[in-house]
Design a protein around this motif. Structure first.
Motif, mmCIF file in Angstrom:
data_model
loop_
_atom_site.group_PDB
_atom_site.id
_atom_site.type_symbol
_atom_site.label_atom_id
_atom_site.label_comp_id
_atom_site.label_asym_id
_atom_site.label_seq_id
_atom_site.Cartn_x
_atom_site.Cartn_y
_atom_site.Cartn_z
ATOM 1 N N ALA A 61 0.841 -1.201 0.000
ATOM 2 C CA ALA A 61 0.000 0.000 0.000
ATOM 3 C C ALA A 61 0.877 1.253 0.000
ATOM 4 C CB ALA A 61 -0.907 -0.005 1.229
ATOM 5 N N PRO A 62 0.392 2.344 -0.595
ATOM 6 C CA PRO A 62 1.184 3.573 -0.643
ATOM 7 C C PRO A 62 1.458 4.182 0.727
ATOM 8 C CG PRO A 62 -1.017 3.949 -1.515
ATOM 9 C CD PRO A 62 -0.886 2.483 -1.272
ATOM 10 N N THR A 63 0.745 3.738 1.737
ATOM 11 C CA THR A 63 0.969 4.256 3.090
ATOM 12 C C THR A 63 1.947 3.394 3.884
ATOM 13 O OG1 THR A 63 -1.013 3.076 3.811
ATOM 14 C CG2 THR A 63 -1.272 5.404 3.250
ATOM 15 N N ASP A 64 2.385 2.260 3.306
ATOM 16 C CA ASP A 64 3.320 1.368 3.999
ATOM 17 C C ASP A 64 4.752 1.886 3.916
ATOM 18 O OD1 ASP A 64 1.247 -0.344 4.561
ATOM 19 O OD2 ASP A 64 1.822 -1.867 3.083
ATOM 20 N N ARG A 124 10.734 6.448 -2.117
ATOM 21 C CA ARG A 124 12.021 6.319 -2.791
ATOM 22 C C ARG A 124 13.079 5.711 -1.883
ATOM 23 N NH1 ARG A 124 13.056 11.487 -4.239
ATOM 24 N NH2 ARG A 124 11.844 11.221 -6.116
ATOM 25 N N GLU A 125 13.072 6.095 -0.613
ATOM 26 C CA GLU A 125 14.075 5.638 0.348
ATOM 27 C C GLU A 125 13.457 4.603 1.294
ATOM 28 O OE1 GLU A 125 17.151 6.626 0.060
ATOM 29 O OE2 GLU A 125 16.708 8.122 -1.469
ATOM 30 N N PRO A 126 14.268 3.677 1.844
ATOM 31 C CA PRO A 126 13.741 2.717 2.819
ATOM 32 C C PRO A 126 13.085 3.442 3.997
ATOM 33 C CG PRO A 126 15.958 2.111 2.155
ATOM 34 C CD PRO A 126 15.689 3.479 1.568
ATOM 35 N N GLY A 127 11.927 2.977 4.405
ATOM 36 C CA GLY A 127 11.214 3.593 5.518
ATOM 37 C C GLY A 127 10.320 4.749 5.111
ATOM 38 N N GLU A 128 10.507 5.280 3.913
ATOM 39 C CA GLU A 128 9.695 6.396 3.411
ATOM 40 C C GLU A 128 8.409 5.839 2.788
ATOM 41 O OE1 GLU A 128 11.480 9.943 1.053
ATOM 42 O OE2 GLU A 128 10.824 8.496 -0.444
ATOM 43 N N CYS A 137 -2.175 7.986 -4.631
ATOM 44 C CA CYS A 137 -1.049 7.388 -5.343
ATOM 45 C C CYS A 137 0.200 7.365 -4.490
ATOM 46 C CB CYS A 137 -0.812 8.132 -6.650
ATOM 47 S SG CYS A 137 0.162 9.628 -6.541
ATOM 48 N N PRO A 138 1.159 6.579 -4.827
ATOM 49 C CA PRO A 138 1.176 5.647 -5.957
ATOM 50 C C PRO A 138 0.535 4.317 -5.593
ATOM 51 C CG PRO A 138 3.271 5.577 -4.855
ATOM 52 C CD PRO A 138 2.443 6.609 -4.126
ATOM 53 N N ARG A 141 10.719 4.396 -6.429
ATOM 54 C CA ARG A 141 11.496 3.163 -6.572
ATOM 55 C C ARG A 141 11.024 2.075 -5.608
ATOM 56 N NH1 ARG A 141 16.691 1.688 -8.306
ATOM 57 N NH2 ARG A 141 17.594 -0.012 -7.086
ATOM 58 N N GLY A 142 10.719 2.441 -4.361
ATOM 59 C CA GLY A 142 10.274 1.454 -3.373
ATOM 60 C C GLY A 142 8.998 0.750 -3.794
#
Length: 99
Positions: free
Chosen positions: A21-24, A29-33, A42-43, A85-86
């Motif tokens: 999910a986009p809220t996870d 782009r970065e880990p944890g973001e 989105c996304p 990217r994530g």
């Protein structure tokens, strides 16, 4: 599909989310973001019941219009969307290998 050219089916139904999910955490782009910053939307990436894939992202068609690589174009009725990217990495978990 008599013409041999793919055409989307507007009657196809959403089946399942691909990736996370986009809220996870990790959907940005970065880990944890996160990809959405908590506002939802989105996304997102979804599989349709006919096997096609829906990508919901930020519309940057106009921003990239003058810098597309050779041989790349955005046709009439198409939009260039960008996802973090994530989110793309997370989708790989749900897409089987072609082999």
């Amino acid at each position: 599909m008599a013409s041999g050219v793919w055409s989307p089916d507007p009657q196809a139904s959403f089946v399942r989310r691909l990736g996370i999910a986009p809220t996870d955490p990790g959907s940005g782009r970065e880990p944890g973001e996160t990809g959405s910053g908590g506002e939802g939307g989105c996304p997102d990436v979804w599989e349709l019941d006919n096997g096609d894939v829906v990508v919901i992202g930020r519309d940057l068609t106009d921003s990239y219009a003058g810098s597309l690589p050779s041989g790349v174009s955005v046709g009439a009725g198409e939009r260039l969307v960008v996802i973090p990217r994530g989110m793309a990495r997370a989708v790989r978990m749900d897409v089987p290998d072609a082999g």
